[in-house]
Design a protein around this motif. Structure first.
Motif, PDB file in Angstrom:
ATOM      1  N   ILE A   9       3.862  -2.080   7.532  1.00 59.23           N
ATOM      2  CA  ILE A   9       3.046  -1.066   6.867  1.00 59.23           C
ATOM      3  C   ILE A   9       3.780  -0.593   5.617  1.00 59.23           C
ATOM      4  CG2 ILE A   9       2.080   1.263   7.063  1.00 59.23           C
ATOM      5  CD1 ILE A   9       1.839   0.745  10.096  1.00 59.23           C
ATOM      6  N   CYS A  10       3.075  -0.531   4.497  1.00 56.08           N
ATOM      7  CA  CYS A  10       3.703  -0.006   3.282  1.00 56.08           C
ATOM      8  C   CYS A  10       3.065   1.301   2.817  1.00 56.08           C
ATOM      9  CB  CYS A  10       3.691  -1.031   2.159  1.00 56.08           C
ATOM     10  SG  CYS A  10       2.059  -1.567   1.626  1.00 56.08           S
ATOM     11  N   SER A  11       1.892   1.640   3.339  1.00 57.61           N
ATOM     12  CA  SER A  11       1.259   2.909   3.003  1.00 57.61           C
ATOM     13  C   SER A  11       0.286   3.270   4.112  1.00 57.61           C
ATOM     14  CB  SER A  11       0.521   2.825   1.658  1.00 57.61           C
ATOM     15  OG  SER A  11      -0.011   4.091   1.291  1.00 57.61           O
ATOM     16  N   ALA A  12       0.182   4.552   4.413  1.00 60.62           N
ATOM     17  CA  ALA A  12      -0.747   5.018   5.441  1.00 60.62           C
ATOM     18  C   ALA A  12      -1.371   6.321   4.952  1.00 60.62           C
ATOM     19  CB  ALA A  12      -0.022   5.164   6.772  1.00 60.62           C
ATOM     20  N   VAL A  32      -1.026  -3.116   4.525  1.00 59.89           N
ATOM     21  CA  VAL A  32      -0.115  -4.037   5.190  1.00 59.89           C
ATOM     22  C   VAL A  32       0.477  -5.008   4.176  1.00 59.89           C
ATOM     23  CG1 VAL A  32       0.105  -5.766   7.015  1.00 59.89           C
ATOM     24  CG2 VAL A  32      -1.509  -3.880   7.285  1.00 59.89           C
ATOM     25  N   THR A  33       1.766  -5.267   4.305  1.00 55.81           N
ATOM     26  CA  THR A  33       2.448  -6.216   3.441  1.00 55.81           C
ATOM     27  C   THR A  33       3.310  -7.141   4.295  1.00 55.81           C
ATOM     28  OG1 THR A  33       3.882  -6.457   1.490  1.00 55.81           O
ATOM     29  CG2 THR A  33       4.409  -4.683   3.034  1.00 55.81           C
ATOM     30  N   SER A  34       3.942  -8.106   3.651  1.00 58.86           N
ATOM     31  CA  SER A  34       4.753  -9.063   4.397  1.00 58.86           C
ATOM     32  C   SER A  34       5.796  -9.699   3.487  1.00 58.86           C
ATOM     33  CB  SER A  34       3.860 -10.158   4.993  1.00 58.86           C
ATOM     34  OG  SER A  34       3.310 -10.956   3.959  1.00 58.86           O
ATOM     35  N   ALA A  35       6.705 -10.439   4.091  1.00 57.38           N
ATOM     36  CA  ALA A  35       7.735 -11.132   3.317  1.00 57.38           C
ATOM     37  C   ALA A  35       7.104 -12.125   2.347  1.00 57.38           C
ATOM     38  CB  ALA A  35       8.701 -11.840   4.254  1.00 57.38           C
ATOM     39  N   SER A  36       5.992 -12.739   2.758  1.00 53.16           N
ATOM     40  CA  SER A  36       5.329 -13.699   1.879  1.00 53.16           C
ATOM     41  C   SER A  36       4.808 -13.042   0.607  1.00 53.16           C
ATOM     42  CB  SER A  36       4.160 -14.377   2.613  1.00 53.16           C
ATOM     43  OG  SER A  36       3.166 -13.447   2.984  1.00 53.16           O
ATOM     44  N   MET A  37       4.606 -11.718   0.655  1.00 53.58           N
ATOM     45  CA  MET A  37       4.157 -10.962  -0.504  1.00 53.58           C
ATOM     46  C   MET A  37       5.324 -10.250  -1.184  1.00 53.58           C
ATOM     47  SD  MET A  37       0.845 -11.226  -0.981  1.00 53.58           S
ATOM     48  CE  MET A  37       1.287 -12.955  -0.735  1.00 53.58           C
TER      49      MET A  37
END
Length: 239
Positions: A116-119, A162-167
């Motif tokens: 999670i990068c923002s909520a 939602v974010t990830s290492a691929s991003m």
């Protein structure tokens, strides 16, 4: 398990914003917008009052027409585990968080990882982000990139970016082209989430395509919305 950033501040979130059309969008929901005026009664359609309190309805609609007041404060909020987010001190609705944890666990079991990068964002934080951009980038850019305070779905506590290492732990409109983003798109409805701003529905939601922005609405509603390929506005008859 995740690479963590420091304490989230308005300035830090603002600094994430880069190009919109280069596939390197670094912002969360509420940042690729063309909003109307600051939240007041004139924003609400006929018969729709400005929302001032959280009544616990997970189907609460917040967009350019249905706004919340400065006093709106979501209830039943919980802290997000800092090891599961790229920013610290984030909060979200308990029901949404429980569903997210279940979704993450099952994704992890399939070898996928995201964070999670923002909520939840307060009215004051959204106002600060908007005003900082207005001063730094001017009105044209800001109106395109930021929601006015009271018009961001993050106010509800049901929205998660939602974010990830691929991003690279940022945000991009090609998120769904990567395995983790594709998995979220395909499976999030099983856990009660929808892709809130789908591609091709910009004229209805008023917002650009955001494959990273998921919204909790409950399993039954999420499955129906996803299967029919409709938006929350259409589901609620508010399109």
């Amino acid at each position: 398990m995740y690479i963590l950033a420091g304490l989230l501040t308005a300035a830090a979130l603002l600094s994430l914003v880069v190009a919109v059309f280069t596939g390197s969008i670094q912002t969360g929901e509420g940042d690729l917008r063309n909003p109307q005026e600051t939240a007041d009664d004139s924003l609400s359609p006929p018969g729709a009052a400005l929302r001032t309190e959280d009544d616990g309805n997970r189907m609460v609609l917040v967009n350019k027409q249905y706004a919340v007041s400065q006093d709106y404060c979501p209830t039943d909020m919980v802290d997000i585990d800092g090891s599961l987010s790229t920013n610290q001190n984030l909060k979200v609705k308990r029901e949404a968080y429980d569903a997210y944890l279940k979704m993450l666990k099952n994704a992890n079991a399939e070898g996928l990882n995201f964070a999670i990068c923002s909520a939840y964002r307060s009215y004051e934080l959204q106002e600060s982000l908007y005003n900082q951009s207005l001063q730094s980038n001017g009105e044209t850019y800001t109106e395109k990139m930021y929601a006015h305070p009271g018009q961001s779905e993050h106010h509800t506590g049901y929205a998660i970016d939602v974010t990830s290492a691929s991003m690279n732990w940022g945000l991009s409109q090609d998120f769904a082209d990567y395995p983790d983003g594709a998995w979220i798109t395909a499976h999030c409805s099983e856990y009660g989430f929808i892709i809130r701003y789908p591609r091709g529905k910009e004229d209805i939601t008023g917002y650009m395509y955001e494959p990273w922005h998921i919204r909790y609405v409950g399993v039954d509603a999420a499955k129906e919305i996803t299967e029919k390929g409709i938006t929350l506005e259409e589901y609620l008859g508010a399109a």
